[in-house]
Every structure is written in structure tokens, then in C-alpha cells.
Design an enzyme around this catalytic site. Structure first.
Site, PDB file in Angstrom:
ATOM      1  N   ASP B  91      53.248  50.961  69.134  1.00 45.22           N
ATOM      2  CA  ASP B  91      54.660  51.103  69.499  1.00 45.22           C
ATOM      3  C   ASP B  91      55.373  51.800  68.339  1.00 45.22           C
ATOM      4  O   ASP B  91      54.759  52.133  67.329  1.00 45.22           O
ATOM      5  CB  ASP B  91      55.265  49.737  69.821  1.00 45.22           C
ATOM      6  CG  ASP B  91      55.248  48.794  68.624  1.00 45.22           C
ATOM      7  OD1 ASP B  91      54.746  49.201  67.562  1.00 45.22           O
ATOM      8  OD2 ASP B  91      55.716  47.659  68.748  1.00 45.22           O
ATOM      9  N   GLY B  93      57.878  50.633  66.494  1.00 43.37           N
ATOM     10  CA  GLY B  93      58.417  49.751  65.465  1.00 43.37           C
ATOM     11  C   GLY B  93      59.878  49.423  65.686  1.00 43.37           C
ATOM     12  O   GLY B  93      60.419  48.504  65.089  1.00 43.37           O
ATOM     13  N   GLN B 191      65.061  54.449  78.954  1.00 39.03           N
ATOM     14  CA  GLN B 191      66.041  53.381  78.733  1.00 39.03           C
ATOM     15  C   GLN B 191      67.134  53.445  79.800  1.00 39.03           C
ATOM     16  O   GLN B 191      66.986  54.136  80.795  1.00 39.03           O
ATOM     17  CB  GLN B 191      66.631  53.516  77.319  1.00 39.03           C
ATOM     18  CG  GLN B 191      65.645  53.177  76.204  1.00 39.03           C
ATOM     19  CD  GLN B 191      65.340  51.677  76.145  1.00 39.03           C
ATOM     20  OE1 GLN B 191      65.967  50.875  76.854  1.00 39.03           O
ATOM     21  NE2 GLN B 191      64.362  51.298  75.315  1.00 39.03           N
ATOM     22  N   GLY B 220      63.339  48.540  77.725  1.00 40.69           N
ATOM     23  CA  GLY B 220      64.612  47.869  77.949  1.00 40.69           C
ATOM     24  C   GLY B 220      64.563  46.770  78.988  1.00 40.69           C
ATOM     25  O   GLY B 220      65.588  46.337  79.497  1.00 40.69           O
ATOM     26  N   ASP B 270      51.400  45.680  78.637  1.00 43.00           N
ATOM     27  CA  ASP B 270      50.920  44.914  77.481  1.00 43.00           C
ATOM     28  C   ASP B 270      51.760  43.667  77.345  1.00 43.00           C
ATOM     29  O   ASP B 270      52.909  43.627  77.813  1.00 43.00           O
ATOM     30  CB  ASP B 270      51.089  45.716  76.188  1.00 43.00           C
ATOM     31  CG  ASP B 270      52.534  45.695  75.707  1.00 43.00           C
ATOM     32  OD1 ASP B 270      53.369  46.365  76.330  1.00 43.00           O
ATOM     33  OD2 ASP B 270      52.837  44.959  74.741  1.00 43.00           O
ATOM     34  N   CYS B 308      34.209  33.278  86.782  1.00 45.91           N
ATOM     35  CA  CYS B 308      34.733  34.148  85.718  1.00 45.91           C
ATOM     36  C   CYS B 308      33.592  34.679  84.857  1.00 45.91           C
ATOM     37  O   CYS B 308      32.722  33.921  84.439  1.00 45.91           O
ATOM     38  CB  CYS B 308      35.721  33.370  84.861  1.00 45.91           C
ATOM     39  SG  CYS B 308      36.267  34.253  83.396  1.00 45.91           S
ATOM     40  N   CYS B 310      33.693  35.721  81.815  1.00 46.47           N
ATOM     41  CA  CYS B 310      33.943  35.670  80.368  1.00 46.47           C
ATOM     42  C   CYS B 310      32.877  34.827  79.679  1.00 46.47           C
ATOM     43  O   CYS B 310      32.207  34.015  80.303  1.00 46.47           O
ATOM     44  CB  CYS B 310      35.342  35.112  80.083  1.00 46.47           C
ATOM     45  SG  CYS B 310      35.398  33.310  79.929  1.00 46.47           S
ATOM     46  N   CYS B 313      33.237  30.925  80.216  1.00 45.72           N
ATOM     47  CA  CYS B 313      32.867  30.390  81.530  1.00 45.72           C
ATOM     48  C   CYS B 313      31.389  30.612  81.850  1.00 45.72           C
ATOM     49  O   CYS B 313      30.749  29.730  82.420  1.00 45.72           O
ATOM     50  CB  CYS B 313      33.743  31.010  82.621  1.00 45.72           C
ATOM     51  SG  CYS B 313      35.490  30.557  82.465  1.00 45.72           S
ATOM     52  N   HIS B 339      38.590  33.946  77.326  1.00 44.09           N
ATOM     53  CA  HIS B 339      38.766  33.794  78.774  1.00 44.09           C
ATOM     54  C   HIS B 339      40.020  34.524  79.273  1.00 44.09           C
ATOM     55  O   HIS B 339      39.974  35.241  80.273  1.00 44.09           O
ATOM     56  CB  HIS B 339      38.844  32.310  79.147  1.00 44.09           C
ATOM     57  CG  HIS B 339      39.259  32.100  80.566  1.00 44.09           C
ATOM     58  ND1 HIS B 339      38.371  32.152  81.618  1.00 44.09           N
ATOM     59  CD2 HIS B 339      40.490  31.911  81.120  1.00 44.09           C
ATOM     60  CE1 HIS B 339      39.028  31.985  82.757  1.00 44.09           C
ATOM     61  NE2 HIS B 339      40.316  31.836  82.477  1.00 44.09           N
TER      62      HIS B 339
HETATM   63 ZN    ZN Z   1      36.416  32.565  81.809  1.00 43.25          ZN
END
Ligand code: ZN
Ligand code: ZN
Lengths: 544, 417
Positions: B91, B93, B191, B220, B270, B308, B310, B313, B339
Site C-alpha cells: 500500500d 502508507g 476515492q 475510502g 485484502d 478442508c 489445510c 485439518c 487454516h
Molecule cells: Zn483447515
């Protein structure tokens, strides 16, 4: 089912000895060459390491779990693991619950955290006082046995009546201590006494997840190999008496109950020595506490069988470790101090035998220090990363840790319409080595309170200690003279005062107190510096 | 940057694109985990790669303070510094200057603030923001904008909007002469607050500058405004922004927000929420968030989500074990961070699959039905999705609807045990 064995290359009673711990499982043998290390855990987890990090650390082969934190619940949650579909007490339920890999990890289980030296209410004839997050709990020998049976660790530490009160112990207290310790060992080994009554809360609990089991009686009554704390604190007389009591032929009902054992020691697979209570009960002198502790250990071990492994907890430096290897013949050491050093921001940097001798060196680097702000080197001088620049390689061994020698992941998760077929990117090639994480990066992470710093440092410090033990074994192999020479050289090169660790710990405490104002700080002050969960709890809770 | 739209939803404005940057391909729509200080909380760059993340965010304001540009320069940029060789976005800043420092004043020249180290008055100009981001070396860099809270009203909003356009010109000029245009891509930030007229003027002005920018962020927002206003602004921007540029909605992280934004035409988002909430013991799931600190999880042996992918999991880490360590051990935070990062990626990955398959409206319905269940649909989501032709209530006229900003989750009940 697994079998545990320990073998020595030569029957050395006192002095450096080479051996190996082997845990045979149906699928694989796990071998740990000794002298060697075991990792410590906090609340059942290796601090700062996710499970994938635990698994990529070759240094982590044996972990010890202090069970007291699980006594917040009755019955303790890990004891219910074996009742779950897909698990049984024959299939390493404690490994399953905590996420250790049976094919890679030996998991031992002790009631208390051997690093916790806080004052505790006295133990009773039939209970040990233990510390849980919700306060002090009483743990009875029969409960201990049932927990062990339900959890099936690979090794269990028998309960020991170690006083954590005023260190001026009377003769009477010492006698009681060794008698209780022997009796509790006996009750752990006694498989014929009735199982403990079912817990009242069990029914409710179990119904939550599984319908066909309604008691906590473990189906597996096996007791894993038992390690026994050598009792007697700082009294040579009490120590001798305790060892003698292990070797006395059993008689009467006890003999009957413990058949086929003919003496208590027959039921003991290894010996442990907890340094925390020992250190607090011997006077510090100019020669260091080791010079007083060594004779006490020698007393305990004088008559006991030679070929049983000796495990010591809570050593604090490589110098101390060398002393216990050289003067006593200790085989196994916990890595708590190097793991703690990672909390403080210290990257360890020492080697044995010492290859380079240039003045007095610290055993590590306090990476908080501003001198590392622009230091793009790998974490240690004694070890290099796999991809370290050519001019830096010399004859240095590689530090295999994920900070010095990271390896790209061999697989990645795909989430939907992002495979190489779609993205046009190349397929993931085989894992490749990546450049080391730099001191400057970890310095930055420490100053910004990023937890990743500690993960990388734990992995590194464990690898450094593991390499140290490999070096120790190499030197022992070369014989007595070489050993003496290298230990001497190590002492000349590495500063035994551990200034760098002390300084880092001081700084860590200041920062930590400043960050954890209020309630957490008050909790902390009660626990001084030995609290098991203190370190990380604060970090996680206040970071917003 | 190569940006290629490869599929569009027939009903909504959602689309799948391939964005090729100097550090590889990122398939859009995507969620970008935030590594504020050059680390995803507690994890390593390798772990993030293994999770299938191809684009993360660093914060310029923070990196400029620590480790500082001297270190980053010497390290060869932020990628090398943190061992991350996939795509990176920084970004400008500006947002942190305003949100973290009470004494920041905005002048035409730039943002004047008190240095957090010395207290000295320090100026961050648009040129300087770009130069700092050049040294950091991210694949996507953001213009410095004049940030006002989304709750601000009156002439200040218009002033900020106009100034953001002027600052964009200065950022473009600075970026043009840098020589990093082949590896770094400048995004403009639209903006105009919550005022549709101002937004429209800003859009016109910034779209006119399209040759100088590689993509557009919608700024914004996410400052506490009504969600029903939020989505309308997103929609207005997405409808007008050029097809051939990626659209980035800043500070969006709740699953329902993500999916609504994707349906309105957003490609990137994000937020610190998934990683932050992990540290408080909350696991995100397709059935809604789980607060693992609550004692009801103490004896649950199932994983967070059996389907899941991940590491937490697939390793069958039980909720009971997680309950035992979350908020006590960093390892507990790591397990949930792994996760939650994967959960976000899955929500977006499944959206891509559905858009490609032509089933995105069904995906939306299924996701919302499962995620909100009895808690009821947030009314703003229903409204927003209706605006792009998807009726969440179709077939379930009796479904519960919650007005305001939506359901209160377990993560709101932060009292442990
Ligand atoms: Zn998971
Ligand atoms: Zn290393």
C-alpha cells in the site's frame, strides 16, 4: 505395540558413553544416538512450532509432554482420545491427540513440567501437587496409572515425591520422599490392583462423540517403559537409600503383586535426574553447582545397573552438558534451554569439537541487538546454510534447520481453477534449496514482535544442539584423551557465563512486561520466569 | 503486468482472470493475506507457498519504519528480505499515517506527520511514497491517496477526492521515470466517500488516466459505514471501471463481503481479519466461524472442517487440542492461521471454479445457506446480490433476514469459557 531398548557400546559406569535408544514399532525403528536430546513441550505442543515445522525438524525425535496442563479437565481430555472412532489405546492415542508422528517421534509423558520450580503445596502420601492453568491439582498414583494406560505414551516418568517447598529438608522429610517415590513406582508397576473407579463425568463426556462406550476404563492395561527420578535431593544418604531400595529383593504381598519382577529396579527402563529441585537445594559455590551435583548423582548411580539410560532435565548450557557427560555418563538431555533461548531472541552458535579458536566467544547471538540490523549472514558462524555464499563455506558443516537451509515446499494446495494447467505456470518442480533467512530479517521480526522469529529460532537452536551432540559422539569415539582435550578447548573458546543469553532474557522480560501491562503482568510476576505457559500466552493474547 | 479475463459469469458481474506479474501468475478473484511487517503472523514464506497463496501484502508505512529502506535496499528488496518469491503488493502508507497517527495533517504537498521515532515533523509526498515502494520492490504498488474516513461528510470528502486525483498524476509521473515499470505496477485508488456524485467524478478522472495505471483500487470504504451503502459504492465503481484492469477492494475480509464483492466485479481483496481472528482462537468455516476458546469445544475430537485441505485439518488436529492451546501457545495461533488462510483461499477458489462452470449464482446460494444457516441472511447481502440478478431467497421465501450489518458470530462472543 512398541518395544524400547537401550544399548551401550561399552559398559561405562561413570564417564562419556556412547549408546543408542531404539524404539521398535511394527512399521519402523526409531533410533536416537546418545548422548542426545529430547525436546520439551508446553501444553502438549513444541512451543512456536506448527505441526509441519515439528516434522521437518530432524532434531525432534523425542518429545516430553508434561501432563499437568491437561488436569484442568476431569477426566483429562487426552485420555478420551483412545475412545474415539479410528483411534484405540493400541494406536498411540497421545501421538494422535498431540499431532506427533509415531514413525518419527518418541513421546514420553511426565506429570510435572521439570522446568517449573515454583513453590507448591506439599505432596501427600497418595498425591503429587501439580500445576494446571486453573490452579493446583492433586494427582494420585492410581489416577496417574490410568491416564498412562489410556494415553499410551512410549515412555512414562513415574511420579516422584520431590518437595517444592522450603529447601531445608529434614531427615524425616527426606525419608518420606524416598519411601513415597518407591511406593508410587510400585503402584505404577502393579497391574493387578483394581482399576480406578469410573469418573462420574465420563458418561456425559463420551456421549458427546461416541455412543457405545460409557466408561473410561482403558482397554489397554499395558504400562509403557518407566523412567524413574533418582530421589533423595541433596542428601547423599537419602540418595543411596533410594537406590538401595530399588535393588532390594521384593517380598511379601508387594512381591506377589509385581510378579515377575524380583526387585523394583527390574521395572525401571531408565533413570531421570531433575536439576531444578536439585539446584535449589545445593549451595552455589565458586566451582559452580555442578561440582556439588556430580557427586550426588554418582552416589545414586554407584550400585544401579550400568546399561540403563540416564536422562537429565533442565541443563542450561553446553558446558553443563559436557560436565554431566564427562563426569557422570548422562545419556539424554532435554533441550528446554535452547528452546527458551529462542523465546529471548537468541540464535545459538557453537560447535563441538571447536574448529576455530579465536579468543573467547559467546554461545550465540542476541538478535535483538542493533548490530544485526544489517547483517545478512546465516544465523550461526559455526554452521552454514546449504546455499551460503562460496567464500563463506570453508569446511563448515551445514545447519539443516528451516532458517539456515530452507527447502521449497514439494507440494502446494490448489483452491480452484489455479492449477498449472490453468495458470500456465510450470508444475511445482522437486523441492529446491533456498537462501537462508538472515540475521537482519530475524532482528526485524523480533523488533516488530512477529512470532515467526521464534519459530525460526527454535528450529535453528534445536538443530545447533543436535549437531553439538553429533560432535560429542564423534569425539567420545576417539577416546578419553581426545575427549579431555576437546572439552578443555570448548571451555576456553566459549564463554561459560552465558552473558548473551542472560542479556537477551533480561531484555525479553522488560519488553514483555512493558507489553503485558495490567492483568497479564500481575500473572507473570507470580510466576517469575519459570512458568510453563507464561511466555507465549502473553504474546498471543495482547497482540491485536 | 499481463491481465487477461478468461471467463465471466452470465448472471453477475463476477469474472475469472489471470494476472501475470514478475513473480508469477495469480488467478483472480483472490484474497491477499496481510504480512504487515514482512511476515504472515507466525508463519514462514515457505508455509504460505505450500498453502497455495501466490500474492500477499506488505504495509509500506510499517516497512519504512522497520526495517527501514537502508536494510531493504541492502537486502535486495522485500521479496528477498522475507524469502518470498511470489507476488507482493504494497500500500502507499497513507492509510496508516492517518489511522495510526493523530497528528497527521494533509497539505497539497503531502502528508505531514510526526516521526514515530524522533517526533520530528516528516513529510510523505506522493513522489516519496512511490520511491519507497520502488525500494521495497513489490509487484503491485499503490498511489498515495488523501484518505478520509468513510464517515466523514462535507467539503473535506470532495477535497480529498480531488487531491487524490492530483496525487495520482504525481505518482504516475514518479513511477514513469523510475525505470521499474516492467516489474512494478501502479494502482490508482478511487476515492469520493459515500457520495455517488463524487465517486463518479473520481472514476471519470482516474479512468482518463488509465494509460498510467495497471489497476484500480476502491478506497475510502470499510470504515464503519452502513453495509448497504458500502456495496452500492463497490457496485458503482465496478460498473464503471474498465474491463481490462484488475479491481481491488481494500480492507475486505469477511467471507460474505468477499463473495458479494466478487459478484459485483471485484478481483482482489485484502484484510488482516483472518489472521488476526486466528490469534484470538477463531477458525473460519463454511458453516460460520468457530470460537475455539469456548469450552463447548473442549471435548470435540473432530477437526475444524473435515473437507478442508489445510495442514491443520488434513492432520486431523482436533478441536479439543486446539481449544487446549489457542491463546496460550503460539502454536495454537499458527494452526488456526494456516487454516484461516486456506479458508479464504478456498472461498475464492470455489468462486473461480463456479464462475468457469457457469454455476456462480448457485455457489452463492449454497454458500450463504450453509454459512449463515439459522443465523439468517444479512439483508444487505440479499440486496446487493439481487442487484446483480441473484436472489438468495429464491426457493426459500421463509428464510430469516437480519437487518443492519449482519449476523453476530461466535467471534463476537469473546468471553472465554
Ligand atoms: Zn483447515
Ligand atoms: Zn540453522
Amino acid at each position: 505395540m512398541s518395544t524400547f531398548s537401550f544399548s551401550l557400546q561399552s559398559p561405562t559406569r561413570f564417564g562419556p558413553r556412547l549408546g543408542s535408544v531404539v524404539l521398535k514399532r511394527p512399521s519402523i525403528d526409531i533410533e536416537i544416538a546418545t548422548p542426545g536430546l529430547l525436546a520439551t513441550t508446553s501444553r502438549g505442543a513444541v512451543p512456536h512450532l506448527s505441526r509441519d515445522h515439528v516434522r521437518i525438524s530432524d532434531a525432534i525425535r523425542w518429545v516430553n509432554v508434561s501432563f499437568e496442563t491437561f488436569l484442568e479437565h476431569n477426566p483429562p481430555i487426552p485420555t478420551l482420545q483412545a475412545l474415539q472412532p479410528g483411534t484405540s489405546s493400541a494406536s498411540n492415542p497421545l501421538h494422535t491427540f498431540l499431532g506427533f508422528t509415531p514413525n518419527k517421534h518418541i513421546v514420553s509423558m511426565s506429570a510435572r513440567d521439570p522446568h517449573d520450580g515454583r513453590d507448591m503445596p506439599p505432596n501427600g502420601n497418595a498425591h503429587v501437587s501439580v500445576q494446571s492453568l486453573r490452579g493446583v491439582r492433586k494427582l494420585s498414583p492410581t489416577d496417574w496409572r490410568s491416564y498412562v494406560q489410556a494415553c499410551q505414551p512410549d515412555i512414562v516418568f513415574a511420579l516422584s515425591d520431590t518437595p517444592f517447598t522450603d529447601p531445608q529438608y529434614s531427615q524425616k522429610r527426606l525419608t518420606k520422599s524416598i519411601e513415597r517415590s518407591a511406593a508410587w513406582l510400585s503402584s505404577l508397576l502393579n497391574l493387578k490392583s483394581p482399576p480406578p473407579p469410573p469418573k462420574t463425568s465420563t458418561k456425559k463426556v463420551v456421549n458427546n462423540t461416541s455412543s457405545n462406550v460409557d466408561t473410561l476404563i482403558p482397554t489397554n492395561t499395558r504400562i509403557p517403559p518407566v523412567f524413574l527420578h533418582l530421589a533423595g535431593i541433596a542428601s547423599p544418604g537419602a540418595r543411596k537409600a533410594f537406590s538401595d531400595s530399588l535393588l532390594e529383593p521384593l517380598s511379601g504381598p508387594e512381591a506377589e503383586a509385581l510378579l515377575p519382577l524380583s526387585k523394583l529396579d527390574d521395572g525401571v527402563a531408565g533413570y531421570t535426574i531433575d536439576l531444578v529441585p536439585l539446584k535449589s537445594s545445593v549451595e552455589a559455590t565458586s566451582t559452580g553447582v555442578e561440582s556439588q551435583i556430580v557427586p550426588l548423582l554418582v552416589t545414586s548411580l554407584s550400585a544401579l545397573p550400568i546399561p540403563k539410560p540416564r536422562l537429565i532435565t533442565a541443563t542450561q548450557s553446553p558446558h553443563e552438558i559436557l560436565r554431566y557427560i564427562g563426569s557422570v555418563g548422562v545419556d539424554l538431555f532435554d533441550a528446554g534451554w535452547v528452546q527458551k533461548a529462542a523465546d529471548y531472541g537468541v540464535a545459538l552458535d557453537f560447535e563441538f569439537p571447536v574448529r576455530r579458536t579465536s579468543g573467547l566467544r559467546e554461545i550465540g547471538h542476541n538478535l535483538y541487538d542493533v548490530r544485526y540490523r544489517m547483517d545478512f549472514g546465516a544465523l550461526a558462524d559455526a554452521l552454514r546454510g546449504t546455499l551460503s555464499p562460496q567464500e563463506d563455506i570453508e569446511d563448515k558443516p551445514v545447519c539443516p534447520c528451516a532458517a539456515c537451509s530452507p527447502v521449497s515446499p514439494s507440494t502446494r494446495i490448489f483452491h480452484g481453477h489455479d492449477t498449472p494447467l490453468v495458470s500456465g505456470e510450470e508444475e511445482q518442480s522437486s523441492p529446491r534449496h533456498l537462501p537462508h533467512y538472515t540475521r537482519a530479517y530475524i532482528h526485524h521480526l523480533l523488533h516488530t514482535h512477529e512470532m515467526s522469529a521464534h519459530a525460526l529460532l527454535v528450529l535453528h537452536n534445536l538443530a545447533v544442539l543436535d549437531a553439538f551432540f553429533a560432535g560429542v559422539r564423534g569425539v567420545i569415539k576417539d577416546g578419553e584423551a581426545r575427549w579431555e582435550e576437546e572439552v578443555g578447548r570448548f571451555g576456553e573458546v566459549y564463554d561459560a557465563r552465558l552473558g548473551v543469553v542472560e542479556e537477551a532474557r533480561e531484555r525479553w522480560r522488560e519488553v514483555d512486561l512493558a507489553r503485558g501491562k495490567g492483568r497479564l503482568a500481575r500473572e507473570r510476576s507470580k510466576q517469575v520466569d519459570v512458568g510453563a505457559e507464561a511466555v507465549v500466552g502473553v504474546e498471543v493474547r495482547i497482540e491485536v | 503486468m499481463q491481465f487477461q479475463v478468461i471467463a465471466k459469469c452470465n448472471t453477475t458481474r463476477a469474472r475469472v482472470s489471470r494476472m501475470t506479474l514478475a513473480h508469477g501468475v495469480t488467478m483472480l478473484p483472490t484474497f491477499m493475506p496481510v504480512a504487515t511487517q514482512a511476515a504472515i503472523k507466525g508463519l514462514t514464506a515457505n508455509q504460505m507457498q505450500a498453502l497455495g497463496v501466490t500474492l500477499i501484502l506488505n504495509n509500506t508505512y510499517h516497512l519504512n519504519l522497520r526495517p527501514g529502506l537502508e536494510v531493504l535496499n541492502q537486502a535486495g528488496g522485500a521479496h528477498k528480505f522475507q524469502g518470498w518469491d511470489r507476488n507482493l503488493l504494497t500500500d502507499s502508507g497513507g492509510f496508516q499515517l492517518v489511522s495510526l497517527s493523530k497528528f497527521t495533517t494533509i497539505t497539497e504537498e503531502g502528508a505531514l506527520f510526526a516521526s514515530p521515532f524522533t517526533g520530528e515533523p516528516t513529510m510523505l509526498t506522493p513522489e516519496e511514497s512511490i520511491s519507497i515502494q520502488h525500494i521495497i520492490g513489490a509487484d503491485i504498488i499503490m498511489q498515495l491517496d488523501d484518505v478520509v474516513s468513510s464517515l466523514t461528510t462535507g467539503p473535506r470528502v470532495e477535497e480529498a477526492m480531488n487531491r487524490s486525483v492530483r496525487w495520482l498524476d504525481r505518482c504516475i509521473a514518479q513511477h514513469e521515470k523510475s525505470g521499474t515499470k516492467s516489474t512494478q505496477n501502479l494502482f490508482a485508488i478511487v476515492q469520493g466517500g459515500l457520495d455517488s456524485v463524487l465517486r463518479d467524478r473520481c472514476l471519470d478522472a482516474m479512468i482518463a488516466r488509465r494509460n498510467g495505471v495497471a489497476g484500480y483500487a476502491i478506497g475510502g470504504l470499510s470504515g464503519g459505514e452502513e453495509k448497504d451503502v458500502f456495496w452500492r459504492v463497490i457496485k458503482q465503481c465496478c460498473d464503471k471501471l474498465p474491463e481490462e484492469r484488475p479491481r481491488y477492494s481494500m480492507g475486505i475480509g469477511f467471507a460474505e463481503d468477499l463473495l458479494v464483492c466478487v459478484a459485483l466485479g471485484v478481483d482482489m481483496a485484502d484484510c488482516v481479519f483472518p489472521t488476526r481472528t486466528a490469534r484470538f482462537g477463531v477458525a473460519l468455516t463454511h458453516d460460520g466461524p468457530l470460537n475455539l476458546k469456548l469450552s463447548k469445544h473442549a471435548k470435540e475430537f473432530q477437526s475444524i472442517d473435515e473437507s478442508c485441505p489445510c495442514p491443520t485439518c488434513t492432520d486431523k488436529t482436533s478441536r479439543a487440542m486446539l481449544h487446549h492451546i489457542v491463546t496460550h501457545e503460539t502454536a495454537g495461533a499458527h494452526a488456526l492461521t494456516l487454516h484461516n488462510v486456506v479458508f479464504q483461499a478456498q472461498v475464492m477458489g470455489r468462486a473461480r471454479e463456479a464462475i468457469i462452470a457457469g454455476t456462480f449464482p448457485d455457489y452463492l446460494k449454497q454458500f450463504f445457506a450453509r454459512y449463515f444457516g439459522d443465523a439468517g441472511y444479512p439483508e444487505w447481502c440479499v440486496n446487493a446480490l439481487r442487484s446483480v440478478g441473484v436472489d438468495l431467497l429464491e426457493g426459500t421465501p421463509a428464510a430469516k433476514i437480519v437487518s443492519g450489518n449482519g449476523a453476530k458470530w461466535e467471534y463476537a462472543a469473546i468471553n472465554p469459557q
